[in-house]
Design an enzyme around this catalytic site. Structure first.
Site, PDB file in Angstrom:
ATOM      1  N   GLN A 167      62.863  19.548  54.480  1.00 51.88           N
ATOM      2  CA  GLN A 167      63.249  19.787  55.880  1.00 51.88           C
ATOM      3  C   GLN A 167      62.501  18.816  56.802  1.00 51.88           C
ATOM      4  OE1 GLN A 167      63.815  23.777  57.761  1.00 51.88           O
ATOM      5  NE2 GLN A 167      61.692  23.511  58.361  1.00 51.88           N
TER       6      GLN A 167
ATOM      7  N   HIS B  98      52.641  30.065  60.566  1.00 54.45           N
ATOM      8  CA  HIS B  98      53.294  29.700  61.830  1.00 54.45           C
ATOM      9  C   HIS B  98      52.260  29.566  62.938  1.00 54.45           C
ATOM     10  CE1 HIS B  98      56.559  32.096  59.686  1.00 54.45           C
ATOM     11  NE2 HIS B  98      57.074  30.887  59.781  1.00 54.45           N
TER      12      HIS B  98
ATOM     13  N   ALA C 218      59.529  36.423  61.941  1.00 57.76           N
ATOM     14  CA  ALA C 218      58.757  37.042  60.860  1.00 57.76           C
ATOM     15  C   ALA C 218      57.481  36.216  60.657  1.00 57.76           C
ATOM     16  CB  ALA C 218      59.569  37.142  59.573  1.00 57.76           C
TER      17      ALA C 218
ATOM     18  N   SER D  29      57.478  33.972  55.013  1.00 55.54           N
ATOM     19  CA  SER D  29      58.040  35.235  55.520  1.00 55.54           C
ATOM     20  C   SER D  29      58.631  36.043  54.380  1.00 55.54           C
ATOM     21  CB  SER D  29      59.126  34.947  56.560  1.00 55.54           C
ATOM     22  OG  SER D  29      58.609  34.120  57.566  1.00 55.54           O
TER      23      SER D  29
HETATM   24  P1  AMP Z   1      60.274  29.521  58.738  1.00 50.88           P
HETATM   25  O1  AMP Z   1      59.276  30.294  57.942  1.00 50.88           O
HETATM   26  O2  AMP Z   1      61.418  29.000  57.932  1.00 50.88           O
HETATM   27  O3  AMP Z   1      60.678  30.230  59.974  1.00 50.88           O
HETATM   28  O4  AMP Z   1      59.491  28.232  59.168  1.00 50.88           O
HETATM   29  C1  AMP Z   1      59.198  27.832  60.459  1.00 50.88           C
HETATM   30  C2  AMP Z   1      58.229  26.688  60.375  1.00 50.88           C
HETATM   31  O5  AMP Z   1      56.992  27.156  59.848  1.00 50.88           O
HETATM   32  C3  AMP Z   1      58.705  25.555  59.436  1.00 50.88           C
HETATM   33  O6  AMP Z   1      58.372  24.313  60.034  1.00 50.88           O
HETATM   34  C4  AMP Z   1      57.896  25.818  58.193  1.00 50.88           C
HETATM   35  O7  AMP Z   1      57.674  24.656  57.418  1.00 50.88           O
HETATM   36  C5  AMP Z   1      56.596  26.346  58.771  1.00 50.88           C
HETATM   37  N1  AMP Z   1      55.860  27.137  57.802  1.00 50.88           N
HETATM   38  C6  AMP Z   1      56.342  28.141  57.032  1.00 50.88           C
HETATM   39  N2  AMP Z   1      55.373  28.617  56.211  1.00 50.88           N
HETATM   40  C7  AMP Z   1      54.259  27.883  56.466  1.00 50.88           C
HETATM   41  C8  AMP Z   1      52.923  27.873  55.932  1.00 50.88           C
HETATM   42  N3  AMP Z   1      52.541  28.707  54.964  1.00 50.88           N
HETATM   43  N4  AMP Z   1      52.046  26.976  56.432  1.00 50.88           N
HETATM   44  C9  AMP Z   1      52.411  26.116  57.423  1.00 50.88           C
HETATM   45  N5  AMP Z   1      53.656  26.071  57.962  1.00 50.88           N
HETATM   46  C10 AMP Z   1      54.559  26.941  57.490  1.00 50.88           C
END
Ligand code: AMP
Length: 291
Positions: A161, A42, A37, A194
């Site tokens: 995390q 990302h 998503a 997401s």
């Molecule tokens: P996820 O949204 O949980 O799939 O996150 C995957 C990776 O993207 C993780 O390392 C999150 O910290 C990072 N992430 C999610 N949202 C952001 C954002 N707005 N800016 C930068 N990194 C992000």
């Protein structure tokens, strides 16, 4: 840069072959773990990866073991085609495995290394989501074992995390490097997530209370006599004035221990916040200096 879409690796075997050929060509590999998503946040991780590695793999896997029984595992958005499209020209491969690929024989099978995030894993996100960080560490270690990356890229947005992944790499993958990338926000300051797709227009407006509280805390800290308690208090008053936002926690923690900092603290603290807007749970974070 071309806009070629990344190759999709649907199994652990396909990933192993891909990584082997990269290593045979002496290329460094970056892994960007995600649950799919994908959005511009990302994409920023992938752009950062391009600076530090030759080959970039984005994993796209909604990990069941980091969701609690009453959480949104089934509802979590799954948008693989759009994800692959968004990564065109940026990532070389998307690893989209099955649960069986990541946990052959099941997560409880003796062959899967289990992790414990300890007492800090029971605070903040871990208090709200029991077992979350144990599950997260288990999948991240599995992904590291499968993809054999030289560098892992994570977002600062999930501060707790990133704290645990840093510890995992220092303890168990010392040959690897961690890169933590600043949070990407929308034009109004809301951290991209997401889960933002679940917010109504009114929710979106309300959600801005999170970055606002972080700003107010930072401003308070920058003033003469701006202590951690004053900064916490200032953030709390922002939430008190926003009854539609259900605050779960706001705190200022030490980046080294992830424990709350006390008055008298000098240095850079990590402000962390989690709140529910409508049915959507949102996180945000910001570094705050105390002098
Ligand atoms: P996820 O949204 O949980 O799939 O996150 C995957 C990776 O993207 C993780 O390392 C999150 O910290 C990072 N992430 C999610 N949202 C952001 C954002 N707005 N800016 C930068 N990194 C992000």
């Amino acid at each position: 840069m071309t806009s070629t879409e990344p190759v999709v690796l649907n199994s652990a075997n396909e990933l192993a072959e891909f990584v082997q050929s990269a290593h045979a060509l002496k290329k460094t590999v970056a892994l960007v773990p995600t649950m799919g998503a994908l959005h511009s946040g990302h994409r920023a991780l992938v752009t950062a990866a391009q600076e530090v590695a030759d080959v970039i793999i984005v994993s796209d896997f909604v990990n069941p073991t980091q969701f609690g029984p009453n959480e949104d595992f089934d509802r979590y958005p799954r948008t693989l085609d759009a994800d692959v499209h968004l990564l065109a020209g940026a990532a070389d491969a998307v690893f989209a495995p099955s649960v069986e690929d990541v946990y052959p024989g099941g997560v409880e099978s003796g062959s899967i290394r289990q992790f414990s995030s300890g007492p800090v894993g029971e605070t903040f996100e871990g208090a709200a989501r029991p077992g979350h960080f144990d599950g997260m560490l288990t999948v991240v270690a599995r992904l590291f074992d499968l993809a054999q990356p030289d560098v892992a890229i994570f977002g600062e947005k999930d501060a707790q995390q990133a704290f645990f992944v840093d510890k995992l790499i220092r303890d168990d993958y010392p040959h690897m490097r961690l890169l933590v990338v600043p949070t990407v926000r929308d034009e109004f300051g809301l951290a991209l997530s997401s889960r933002n797709r679940y917010l109504s227009d009114e929710d979106r407006e309300q959600a801005l209370v999170l970055p606002r509280a972080l700003s107010v805390a930072a401003e308070t800290a920058s003033r003469e006599g701006g202590t951690p308690s004053a900064a916490r208090q200032a953030a709390m008053s922002v939430f008190e004035a926003a009854p539609l936002v259900r605050l779960e926690y706001f705190d200022l923690v030490s980046p080294e221990t992830f424990e709350p900092v006390a008055d008298g603290f000098v240095g850079t603290a990590t402000a962390i916040v989690a709140a529910k807007v409508g049915t959507t749970r949102l996180l945000d974070t910001r570094k705050i200096d105390f002098r």
